[in-house]
Scaffold this motif. Structure first.
Motif, PDB file in Angstrom:
ATOM      1  N   LEU B  73       0.767  -1.191   0.003  1.00  0.00           N
ATOM      2  CA  LEU B  73      -0.060   0.146   0.110  1.00  0.00           C
ATOM      3  C   LEU B  73       0.837   1.227   0.064  1.00  0.00           C
ATOM      4  O   LEU B  73       0.500   2.079  -0.733  1.00  0.00           O
ATOM      5  CB  LEU B  73      -0.901  -0.151   1.289  1.00  0.00           C
ATOM      6  N   PHE B  76       1.994   1.687  -3.624  1.00  0.00           N
ATOM      7  CA  PHE B  76       0.864   2.331  -4.426  1.00  0.00           C
ATOM      8  C   PHE B  76       0.759   3.776  -3.947  1.00  0.00           C
ATOM      9  O   PHE B  76       0.977   4.488  -5.037  1.00  0.00           O
ATOM     10  CB  PHE B  76      -0.370   1.621  -3.844  1.00  0.00           C
ATOM     11  N   TYR B  77       0.797   4.138  -2.987  1.00  0.00           N
ATOM     12  CA  TYR B  77       0.498   5.589  -2.439  1.00  0.00           C
ATOM     13  C   TYR B  77       1.875   6.424  -2.913  1.00  0.00           C
ATOM     14  O   TYR B  77       1.768   7.381  -3.638  1.00  0.00           O
ATOM     15  CB  TYR B  77       0.271   6.069  -1.071  1.00  0.00           C
ATOM     16  N   ARG B  80       1.740   6.606  -6.821  1.00  0.00           N
ATOM     17  CA  ARG B  80       0.570   7.552  -7.273  1.00  0.00           C
ATOM     18  C   ARG B  80       1.060   9.117  -6.928  1.00  0.00           C
ATOM     19  O   ARG B  80       0.986   9.841  -7.833  1.00  0.00           O
ATOM     20  CB  ARG B  80      -0.578   7.370  -6.153  1.00  0.00           C
ATOM     21  N   GLU B  81       1.720   9.413  -5.966  1.00  0.00           N
ATOM     22  CA  GLU B  81       2.175  10.650  -5.880  1.00  0.00           C
ATOM     23  C   GLU B  81       3.333  11.182  -6.688  1.00  0.00           C
ATOM     24  O   GLU B  81       3.431  12.025  -7.420  1.00  0.00           O
ATOM     25  CB  GLU B  81       2.509  10.804  -4.226  1.00  0.00           C
ATOM     26  N   ILE B  83       3.955   9.814  -9.753  1.00  0.00           N
ATOM     27  CA  ILE B  83       3.282  10.184 -11.105  1.00  0.00           C
ATOM     28  C   ILE B  83       2.490  11.290 -11.256  1.00  0.00           C
ATOM     29  O   ILE B  83       2.590  11.874 -12.166  1.00  0.00           O
ATOM     30  CB  ILE B  83       2.500   8.984 -11.460  1.00  0.00           C
ATOM     31  N   SER B  84       1.950  11.549  -9.733  1.00  0.00           N
ATOM     32  CA  SER B  84       1.010  12.748  -9.917  1.00  0.00           C
ATOM     33  C   SER B  84       1.986  14.247 -10.455  1.00  0.00           C
ATOM     34  O   SER B  84       1.404  15.257 -11.121  1.00  0.00           O
ATOM     35  CB  SER B  84       0.346  13.087  -8.691  1.00  0.00           C
ATOM     36  N   ILE B  85       3.258  14.278 -10.006  1.00  0.00           N
ATOM     37  CA  ILE B  85       4.020  15.420 -10.074  1.00  0.00           C
ATOM     38  C   ILE B  85       4.945  15.031 -11.353  1.00  0.00           C
ATOM     39  O   ILE B  85       5.777  15.890 -11.518  1.00  0.00           O
ATOM     40  CB  ILE B  85       4.683  15.739  -8.940  1.00  0.00           C
ATOM     41  N   THR B  86       4.856  13.938 -12.059  1.00  0.00           N
ATOM     42  CA  THR B  86       5.852  13.771 -13.010  1.00  0.00           C
ATOM     43  C   THR B  86       4.976  13.879 -14.514  1.00  0.00           C
ATOM     44  O   THR B  86       3.611  13.316 -14.579  1.00  0.00           O
ATOM     45  CB  THR B  86       6.068  12.163 -12.930  1.00  0.00           C
ATOM     46  N   LEU B  96       1.470   2.743 -17.292  1.00  0.00           N
ATOM     47  CA  LEU B  96       1.150   3.241 -15.959  1.00  0.00           C
ATOM     48  C   LEU B  96       0.390   2.110 -15.374  1.00  0.00           C
ATOM     49  O   LEU B  96       0.348   1.835 -14.198  1.00  0.00           O
ATOM     50  CB  LEU B  96       0.342   4.672 -15.909  1.00  0.00           C
ATOM     51  N   ALA B  97      -0.764   1.696 -16.175  1.00  0.00           N
ATOM     52  CA  ALA B  97      -1.743   0.782 -15.376  1.00  0.00           C
ATOM     53  C   ALA B  97      -1.010  -0.517 -15.286  1.00  0.00           C
ATOM     54  O   ALA B  97      -1.315  -1.393 -13.975  1.00  0.00           O
ATOM     55  CB  ALA B  97      -2.871   0.393 -16.775  1.00  0.00           C
ATOM     56  N   PHE B 100       0.982   0.109 -12.020  1.00  0.00           N
ATOM     57  CA  PHE B 100       0.244  -0.220 -10.938  1.00  0.00           C
ATOM     58  C   PHE B 100      -0.477  -1.599 -10.661  1.00  0.00           C
ATOM     59  O   PHE B 100      -0.409  -2.140  -9.591  1.00  0.00           O
ATOM     60  CB  PHE B 100      -1.092   0.865 -10.664  1.00  0.00           C
ATOM     61  N   TYR B 101      -1.044  -1.872 -11.620  1.00  0.00           N
ATOM     62  CA  TYR B 101      -1.817  -3.298 -11.420  1.00  0.00           C
ATOM     63  C   TYR B 101      -1.518  -4.521 -11.530  1.00  0.00           C
ATOM     64  O   TYR B 101      -1.647  -5.827 -11.392  1.00  0.00           O
ATOM     65  CB  TYR B 101      -3.460  -3.225 -12.355  1.00  0.00           C
ATOM     66  N   VAL B 271       0.255  19.706  -1.006  1.00  0.00           N
ATOM     67  CA  VAL B 271      -0.908  20.166  -0.468  1.00  0.00           C
ATOM     68  C   VAL B 271      -1.908  18.948  -0.396  1.00  0.00           C
ATOM     69  O   VAL B 271      -2.649  18.654   0.328  1.00  0.00           O
ATOM     70  CB  VAL B 271      -1.690  21.156  -1.509  1.00  0.00           C
ATOM     71  N   ARG B 272      -1.421  18.016  -1.005  1.00  0.00           N
ATOM     72  CA  ARG B 272      -2.016  16.766  -1.230  1.00  0.00           C
ATOM     73  C   ARG B 272      -2.077  15.959   0.089  1.00  0.00           C
ATOM     74  O   ARG B 272      -2.983  15.150   0.190  1.00  0.00           O
ATOM     75  CB  ARG B 272      -1.540  15.895  -2.345  1.00  0.00           C
TER      76      ARG B 272
END
Lengths: 204, 280
Positions: B73, B76-77, B80-81, B83-86, B96-97, B100-101, B271-272
């Motif tokens: 987990l 995972f987080y 996720r974070e 990739i969010s800023i990449t 990406l799928a 993750f999966y 902020v996230r």
């Protein structure tokens, strides 16, 4: 009851995968009557924007969903209307297409609208359709709140089966109103700009 | 769970309780705004540590599988974070799928089954080769190398590296059988203490900034003070490891450095991670 359980599950899974942190930049989550209008790039947009609202607001806020997609089967219709509280819009409906939206607004409820009319894959929204202007004219007291959704275009692009987990942020901007002598193209351009300005420094 | 672990967790709880009391007293005594902000930040950190310690304690007590799930987990987080800023693109969705999966579950399944050989090469070899294929099949070749490299690098850091922590549970060290949780405790304790102590030393003595453009708050005093004290504490924990005090010190010293560089590069738009306000 079942709808409530599914709604909770759906919101839970969506938040787990794409976050959906709400950023109230230009207004606060007040119960006043509003039309939230946002850029549209994935099927998650509706759920995410709806989930970003506080629970009491969710009861009286209705996403506008395309009838040709969400009215397709009984299942689609159940998810849209019962779970997400949506109002179905007939995109081919011509002049009367906005009637169900107007009925909702007449009840004092709020709407979530994607004025591009369709999903697209760019970071910035495409041109807005006229429905927003017609509603703004017919209901001048309703606040029009621009909303920008980050990252959804790459988290869940058209044609993908599963969303890729990428944190998305829902930014709410300052409300705008249609000026008395403002014409449709000017108003739509201004509304478009209001959404784009919220994208700010966010990387796509 | 053995007695040593109970003592260790008890010790951590006592430390945190003292920290909470100090934080509370300080928050009552400050008057100036600047100090108030620092103390609010400190108290928020203490609350986060409580939460983290509680999560690890529950995982350690319930056993290996839950611990592995907790780290999965975490991966995972982190991914996720990351990739969010990449800047990835819609065309990278398939890669990406897969990251993750496919690769997160597979990597942690390999930890759970103890298949060490495949565990070591799954991401650096197999994912490394498969991700570019997925990117090519989608038909978009613009920026091909940077796009591929970003996702490969993200997987290496957030999944491959992080998964090595629970993989400690699989180590078979003669004379130290079934003590993997103690090693994991050692690792996490040194990592966290190093972070905390760098913060403390930075706040107390910090003068010379290391790289103000990357992180305005990191100073040489904080870095050196934090690294040295956490090395000392690591050395003092030698009795829960198979090492001698000197070896434990060297191990702790080695653990500190990647921590400091990771801590520096925390995303600017953090902020996230802030508590949700407004909507819930």
């Amino acid at each position: 009851m079942i709808a409530e359980i599914i709604a909770t599950l759906l919101l839970g899974v969506t938040r787990f995968l794409v976050g959906g942190h709400a950023r109230w930049q230009g207004c606060s989550p007040d119960p006043g009557q509003r039309i939230y209008f946002a850029n549209h790039s994935s099927h998650l947009d509706t759920i995410l924007l709806w989930a970003a609202l506080p629970r009491p607001l969710r009861r009286t806020t209705h996403p506008v969903a395309a009838k040709d997609y969400w009215g397709k089967t009984a299942f689609h219709r159940f998810i849209a209307v019962r779970v997400l509280n949506a109002v179905l819009l007939d995109r081919e409906g011509g002049r009367d297409a906005l009637d169900p939206l107007k009925e909702t607004l007449e009840q004092g409820h709020s709407l979530i609208l994607f004025p591009e009319g369709t999903r697209q894959s760019e970071r910035m929204p495409g041109p807005f359709k006229g429905g927003l202007f017609a509603l703004a004219r017919a209901f001048p007291t309703v606040e029009l709140v621009p909303v920008y959704l980050t990252n959804l275009a790459r988290a869940y692009p058209k044609g993908a089966i599963l969303p890729a987990p990428i944190s998305c942020i829902v930014t709410f901007g300052a409300p705008i109103t249609a000026g008395d002598d403002e014409r449709k193209p000017q108003f739509l351009a201004r509304a478009h700009k209001a959404v784009c300005s919220l994208a700010g420094g966010e990387r796509s | 769970m053995n007695q040593t672990m109970l003592i260790l967790l008890g010790g951590v709880a006592v430390l945190l309780a003292i920290a909470s009391v100090i934080g509370f007293v300080l928050s009552r005594r400050t008057t100036s705004d600047g100090a108030g902000a620092t103390i609010d930040n400190l108290n928020a950190r203490i609350r986060a540590w409580w939460l983290m310690v509680a999560m690890f304690a529950i995982a350690f007590v319930t056993g290996k599988l839950v611990t592995i799930a907790l780290f999965a987990l975490t991966s995972f987080y982190c991914l996720r974070e990351f990739i969010s800023i990449t800047p990835t693109r819609a065309e990278d969705h398939r890669s990406l799928a897969a990251a993750f999966y496919l690769f997160i579950p597979l990597q942690y399944w390999l930890v759970a089954t103890g298949w060490t050989t495949l565990f070591t090469i799954l991401i650096p070899v197999w994912a490394f080769l498969l991700l570019p294929v997925l990117a090519v099949v989608r038909g978009e070749t613009e920026d091909f190398l940077p796009r591929t490299a970003r996702i490969q690098w993200a997987l290496m850091l957030t999944v491959f590296c992080v998964s090595h922590a629970p993989a400690l549970l699989n180590l078979k060290i003669p004379g130290f059988e079934r003590q993997g949780f103690l090693l994991l405790f050692f690792l996490i304790a040194v990592v966290q203490l190093s972070d905390v102590l760098q913060y403390v030393f930075g706040k107390l003595l910090g003068q010379r900034k290391i790289a103000p453009r990357v992180s305005p708050s990191k100073t040489w005093e904080g870095l050196i003070g934090g690294a040295l004290t956490s090395t000392l504490i690591g050395s003092a924990l030698w009795w829960i490891t198979p090492f001698s005090p000197l070896q434990a010190a060297a191990m702790a010293f080695a653990i500190c450095w990647p921590v400091s560089s990771a801590a520096w590069y925390s995303p600017p738009s953090s902020v996230r991670w802030a508590p949700r306000t407004g909507a819930r």
